[in-house]
Design an enzyme around this catalytic site. Structure first.
Site, PDB file in Angstrom:
ATOM      1  N   HIS A 138       9.902   6.305   8.788  1.00 20.08           N
ATOM      2  CA  HIS A 138      10.537   6.403   7.469  1.00 20.08           C
ATOM      3  C   HIS A 138      12.033   6.602   7.690  1.00 20.08           C
ATOM      4  O   HIS A 138      12.450   7.061   8.753  1.00 20.08           O
ATOM      5  CB  HIS A 138       9.946   7.575   6.681  1.00 20.08           C
ATOM      6  CG  HIS A 138       8.589   7.288   6.105  1.00 20.08           C
ATOM      7  ND1 HIS A 138       8.283   7.477   4.777  1.00 20.08           N
ATOM      8  CD2 HIS A 138       7.463   6.811   6.672  1.00 20.08           C
ATOM      9  CE1 HIS A 138       7.021   7.136   4.552  1.00 20.08           C
ATOM     10  NE2 HIS A 138       6.493   6.734   5.688  1.00 20.08           N
ATOM     11  N   CYS A 187       5.718   9.137   0.375  1.00 22.84           N
ATOM     12  CA  CYS A 187       4.336   9.607   0.514  1.00 22.84           C
ATOM     13  C   CYS A 187       4.072  10.577  -0.625  1.00 22.84           C
ATOM     14  O   CYS A 187       4.839  11.524  -0.821  1.00 22.84           O
ATOM     15  CB  CYS A 187       4.116  10.288   1.857  1.00 22.84           C
ATOM     16  SG  CYS A 187       2.427  10.909   2.019  1.00 22.84           S
ATOM     17  N   ASN A 221       9.967   4.084   3.297  1.00 27.06           N
ATOM     18  CA  ASN A 221       9.562   3.646   4.622  1.00 27.06           C
ATOM     19  C   ASN A 221      10.731   2.855   5.193  1.00 27.06           C
ATOM     20  O   ASN A 221      11.564   2.339   4.449  1.00 27.06           O
ATOM     21  CB  ASN A 221       8.380   2.674   4.510  1.00 27.06           C
ATOM     22  CG  ASN A 221       7.086   3.384   4.214  1.00 27.06           C
ATOM     23  OD1 ASN A 221       6.850   3.795   3.100  1.00 27.06           O
ATOM     24  ND2 ASN A 221       6.257   3.514   5.208  1.00 27.06           N
ATOM     25  N   HIS A 249       5.244   4.183  12.938  1.00 32.05           N
ATOM     26  CA  HIS A 249       5.359   4.092  11.477  1.00 32.05           C
ATOM     27  C   HIS A 249       6.518   5.007  11.075  1.00 32.05           C
ATOM     28  O   HIS A 249       6.378   6.218  11.022  1.00 32.05           O
ATOM     29  CB  HIS A 249       4.035   4.556  10.860  1.00 32.05           C
ATOM     30  CG  HIS A 249       3.996   4.538   9.371  1.00 32.05           C
ATOM     31  ND1 HIS A 249       3.252   3.620   8.659  1.00 32.05           N
ATOM     32  CD2 HIS A 249       4.582   5.330   8.434  1.00 32.05           C
ATOM     33  CE1 HIS A 249       3.378   3.849   7.367  1.00 32.05           C
ATOM     34  NE2 HIS A 249       4.187   4.881   7.203  1.00 32.05           N
ATOM     35  N   ARG A 274       0.843  -1.207   0.000  1.00 29.03           N
ATOM     36  CA  ARG A 274       0.000   0.000   0.000  1.00 29.03           C
ATOM     37  C   ARG A 274       0.876   1.253   0.000  1.00 29.03           C
ATOM     38  O   ARG A 274       0.938   1.989  -0.967  1.00 29.03           O
ATOM     39  CB  ARG A 274      -0.944  -0.045   1.225  1.00 29.03           C
ATOM     40  CG  ARG A 274      -2.036   0.993   1.219  1.00 29.03           C
ATOM     41  CD  ARG A 274      -1.614   2.359   1.719  1.00 29.03           C
ATOM     42  NE  ARG A 274      -1.055   2.354   3.058  1.00 29.03           N
ATOM     43  CZ  ARG A 274      -0.477   3.414   3.606  1.00 29.03           C
ATOM     44  NH1 ARG A 274      -0.361   4.543   2.931  1.00 29.03           N
ATOM     45  NH2 ARG A 274       0.044   3.354   4.825  1.00 29.03           N
ATOM     46  N   ASP A 275       1.620   1.458   1.071  1.00 33.75           N
ATOM     47  CA  ASP A 275       2.411   2.688   1.210  1.00 33.75           C
ATOM     48  C   ASP A 275       3.532   2.726   0.177  1.00 33.75           C
ATOM     49  O   ASP A 275       3.895   3.792  -0.327  1.00 33.75           O
ATOM     50  CB  ASP A 275       2.982   2.732   2.634  1.00 33.75           C
ATOM     51  CG  ASP A 275       3.327   4.126   3.090  1.00 33.75           C
ATOM     52  OD1 ASP A 275       3.283   5.039   2.264  1.00 33.75           O
ATOM     53  OD2 ASP A 275       3.656   4.296   4.273  1.00 33.75           O
TER      54      ASP A 275
HETATM   55  P1  HMG Z   1     -12.228  14.873  -2.731  1.00 41.26           P
HETATM   56  O1  HMG Z   1     -11.850  15.208  -4.147  1.00 41.26           O
HETATM   57  O2  HMG Z   1     -12.304  15.989  -1.748  1.00 41.26           O
HETATM   58  O3  HMG Z   1     -13.560  13.993  -2.628  1.00 41.26           O
HETATM   59  O4  HMG Z   1     -11.198  13.801  -2.230  1.00 41.26           O
HETATM   60  P2  HMG Z   1     -14.986  14.132  -3.144  1.00 41.26           P
HETATM   61  O5  HMG Z   1     -15.849  13.557  -2.089  1.00 41.26           O
HETATM   62  O6  HMG Z   1     -15.256  15.525  -3.644  1.00 41.26           O
HETATM   63  O7  HMG Z   1     -14.994  13.117  -4.388  1.00 41.26           O
HETATM   64  C1  HMG Z   1     -14.314  13.402  -5.582  1.00 41.26           C
HETATM   65  C2  HMG Z   1     -14.501  12.211  -6.540  1.00 41.26           C
HETATM   66  O8  HMG Z   1     -13.870  11.050  -5.991  1.00 41.26           O
HETATM   67  C3  HMG Z   1     -15.941  11.821  -6.742  1.00 41.26           C
HETATM   68  O9  HMG Z   1     -16.024  11.262  -8.047  1.00 41.26           O
HETATM   69  C4  HMG Z   1     -16.171  10.723  -5.742  1.00 41.26           C
HETATM   70  O10 HMG Z   1     -17.187   9.829  -6.102  1.00 41.26           O
HETATM   71  C5  HMG Z   1     -14.832  10.006  -5.777  1.00 41.26           C
HETATM   72  P3  HMG Z   1     -16.529  12.156  -9.300  1.00 41.26           P
HETATM   73  O11 HMG Z   1     -17.912  12.623  -8.908  1.00 41.26           O
HETATM   74  O12 HMG Z   1     -15.552  13.297  -9.451  1.00 41.26           O
HETATM   75  O13 HMG Z   1     -16.487  11.191 -10.457  1.00 41.26           O
HETATM   76  N1  HMG Z   1     -14.499   9.364  -4.512  1.00 41.26           N
HETATM   77  C6  HMG Z   1     -14.068   8.097  -4.415  1.00 41.26           C
HETATM   78  N2  HMG Z   1     -13.850   7.135  -5.324  1.00 41.26           N
HETATM   79  C7  HMG Z   1     -13.398   5.937  -4.884  1.00 41.26           C
HETATM   80  N3  HMG Z   1     -13.151   5.684  -3.582  1.00 41.26           N
HETATM   81  C8  HMG Z   1     -13.350   6.618  -2.649  1.00 41.26           C
HETATM   82  C9  HMG Z   1     -13.833   7.891  -3.048  1.00 41.26           C
HETATM   83  N4  HMG Z   1     -14.109   9.025  -2.386  1.00 41.26           N
HETATM   84  C10 HMG Z   1     -14.525   9.915  -3.285  1.00 41.26           C
HETATM   85  N5  HMG Z   1     -13.082   6.335  -1.355  1.00 41.26           N
HETATM   86  C11 HMG Z   1     -10.602  11.882  -0.879  1.00 41.26           C
HETATM   87  C12 HMG Z   1     -11.261  13.260  -0.911  1.00 41.26           C
HETATM   88  C13 HMG Z   1     -10.418  11.516   0.572  1.00 41.26           C
HETATM   89  C14 HMG Z   1     -11.504  10.902  -1.592  1.00 41.26           C
HETATM   90  C15 HMG Z   1      -9.242  11.983  -1.615  1.00 41.26           C
HETATM   91  O14 HMG Z   1      -8.528  13.060  -1.083  1.00 41.26           O
HETATM   92  C16 HMG Z   1      -8.413  10.730  -1.499  1.00 41.26           C
HETATM   93  O15 HMG Z   1      -8.781   9.688  -1.987  1.00 41.26           O
HETATM   94  N6  HMG Z   1      -7.225  10.845  -0.877  1.00 41.26           N
HETATM   95  C17 HMG Z   1      -6.366   9.693  -0.684  1.00 41.26           C
HETATM   96  C18 HMG Z   1      -5.016  10.163  -0.319  1.00 41.26           C
HETATM   97  C19 HMG Z   1      -4.103   8.993  -0.002  1.00 41.26           C
HETATM   98  O16 HMG Z   1      -4.388   7.842  -0.267  1.00 41.26           O
HETATM   99  N7  HMG Z   1      -2.928   9.327   0.588  1.00 41.26           N
HETATM  100  C20 HMG Z   1      -1.964   8.389   0.945  1.00 41.26           C
HETATM  101  C21 HMG Z   1      -2.321   7.614   2.184  1.00 41.26           C
HETATM  102  S1  HMG Z   1      -1.872   8.427   3.712  1.00 41.26           S
HETATM  103  C22 HMG Z   1      -0.245   7.987   3.937  1.00 41.26           C
HETATM  104  O17 HMG Z   1       0.375   7.449   3.074  1.00 41.26           O
HETATM  105  C23 HMG Z   1       0.392   8.218   5.270  1.00 41.26           C
HETATM  106  C24 HMG Z   1       0.523   6.946   6.083  1.00 41.26           C
HETATM  107  O18 HMG Z   1       1.282   5.978   5.388  1.00 41.26           O
HETATM  108  C25 HMG Z   1       1.188   7.250   7.414  1.00 41.26           C
HETATM  109  C26 HMG Z   1       2.541   7.910   7.310  1.00 41.26           C
HETATM  110  O19 HMG Z   1       3.332   7.644   6.382  1.00 41.26           O
HETATM  111  O20 HMG Z   1       2.830   8.702   8.233  1.00 41.26           O
HETATM  112  C27 HMG Z   1      -0.837   6.347   6.382  1.00 41.26           C
HETATM  113 MG    MG Z   2       4.314   5.853   5.291  1.00 40.93          MG
END
Ligand code: HMG
Ligand code: MG
Length: 316
Positions: free
Chosen positions: A209, A240, A249, A207, A15-16
């Site tokens: 890095h 990220c 990571n 977690h 995933r990450d």
């Molecule tokens: P948004 O654009 O504000 O959302 O994104 P929205 O509600 O306005 O929706 C926009 C479009 O996305 C719509 O489709 C929704 O239907 C669709 P459209 O009408 O334009 O065709 N949609 C979805 N589709 C599939 N699955 C969904 C979903 N939600 C909405 N779940 C949102 C908000 C949260 C969806 C977006 O910002 C997002 O997906 N972000 C993901 C970011 C991400 O994955 N980041 C990496 C993970 S965090 C990380 O890595 C850190 C961690 O590892 C810890 C660390 O390292 O410290 C955990």
């Molecule tokens: Mg991470």
């Protein structure tokens, strides 16, 4: 040293790690990698994210990956879920554990999930309620717990508050993340000490890095503070997408090799883990940064050591 005797290694490579790769990894390669990680005895293998495919195209095959992996008894297969749509899709794919993710810094959270911290916690309330009703386990993530790529320093009080809110939502475990790899052992010790005064540390994960090469030093500080769950990614895949400069990571091979050297039990078969990483690296043509992976591979191949030659004296 007073260290725990057993540690849970929570694998995040699929995933990450993958979420950071621009080139799309074929679904079959992802499935093979996850299956190989399961076979290596990792107790938790994070599979994918049910996030917007527009935000993270690499994981747009979440449903297919989740449906195709071979799930082994006793192993956790969590997935990231940002909202109700994500939960619906995760339920359709038959997941048993979700991970909700927010941050300790506002700017990072806005760029990562387009919401303030308070908005994200509010949004998670109904997601968590529904997940609990369906019998799912819930993990929580607090990103940027040691520093933010946009805001710099992060206050410990802010981290403690968000951890508290995630436990309130019903998370069984909360992972505090050094998203950009800026933490040092003293800072890890201080945060763990503060968290330990308020929460049961057996439910806190670190977690880390390895951006500045301090990953394992920070693990040791975590172990000494009483942490027994560590997130890491096979081969050191990762970073990220919304945190520039966040290189890999902490590598699972580096973590496991050190834990085993300290006589700490993980249940992970290091040899099989290395095979999983090597197989992936060769299939997708990507070199992986793990130090233990490189060292143990070289030892296996019996790479000859170049003999030292005396340096000829230089003319005065
Ligand atoms: P948004 O654009 O504000 O959302 O994104 P929205 O509600 O306005 O929706 C926009 C479009 O996305 C719509 O489709 C929704 O239907 C669709 P459209 O009408 O334009 O065709 N949609 C979805 N589709 C599939 N699955 C969904 C979903 N939600 C909405 N779940 C949102 C908000 C949260 C969806 C977006 O910002 C997002 O997906 N972000 C993901 C970011 C991400 O994955 N980041 C990496 C993970 S965090 C990380 O890595 C850190 C961690 O590892 C810890 C660390 O390292 O410290 C955990
Ligand atoms: Mg991470």
């Amino acid at each position: 040293m007073d260290l725990p005797t057993t540690v849970t290694v929570y694998e995040v490579g699929a995933r990450d790690g993958f979420q950071n790769l621009a080139r799309f990894i074929p679904t079959a390669t992802k499935v093979d990698f996850i299956d190989a990680l399961s076979d290596a005895g990792l107790p938790a293998v994070e599979v994918t994210s049910f996030v917007s495919p527009k935000w993270v195209p690499q994981l747009s095959d979440a449903h297919e990956v989740m449906s195709r992996i071979h799930r082994l008894d006793g192993i956790r297969y969590p997935v990231l879920v940002p909202n109700e749509i994500g939960l619906d899709n995760a339920l359709r794919a038959g997941v048993e554990e979700i991970a909700l993710f927010t941050a300790a810094s506002e700017t990072f959270n806005r760029r990562n999930i387009n919401a303030t911290i308070a908005e994200s916690v509010e949004l998670f309330r109904s997601v968590a309620r529904r997940a609990r009703q369906r019998g799912l386990r819930i993990r929580g993530y607090v990103s940027t717990a040691f520093g933010c790529p946009y805001q710099g320093d992060v206050r410990i009080e802010d981290v403690v508050r968000v951890v508290d809110e995630l436990f309130e939502l019903g998370c069984m475990e909360v992972s505090v993340g050094d998203t950009i790899g800026v933490a040092d052992p003293a800072q890890v010790g201080e945060l763990i000490d503060r968290l330990g005064r308020r929460f049961d540390l057996s439910a806190i994960a670190l977690h880390l890095h390895d951006t500045y090469g301090r990953g394992l030093a920070n693990v040791l500080a975590g172990l000494q503070g009483g942490v027994t769950i560590f997130d890491s990614s096979a081969g050191g895949l990762g970073g990220c997408p919304y945190a520039r400069g966040a290189s890999g990571n902490l590598a699972t091979e580096d973590l496991v090799a050190m834990l085993h050297r300290l006589d700490i039990h993980t249940g992970v078969d290091l040899e099989r883990l290395i095979q999983a990483s090597v197989q992936l690296s060769e299939t997708i043509g990507l070199s992986l940064p793990s130090r233990a992976l490189a060292a143990l591979r070289a030892r296996r191949r019996r790479v000859p050591v170049t003999p030292m030659r005396p340096v000829p004296p230089t003319a005065a």
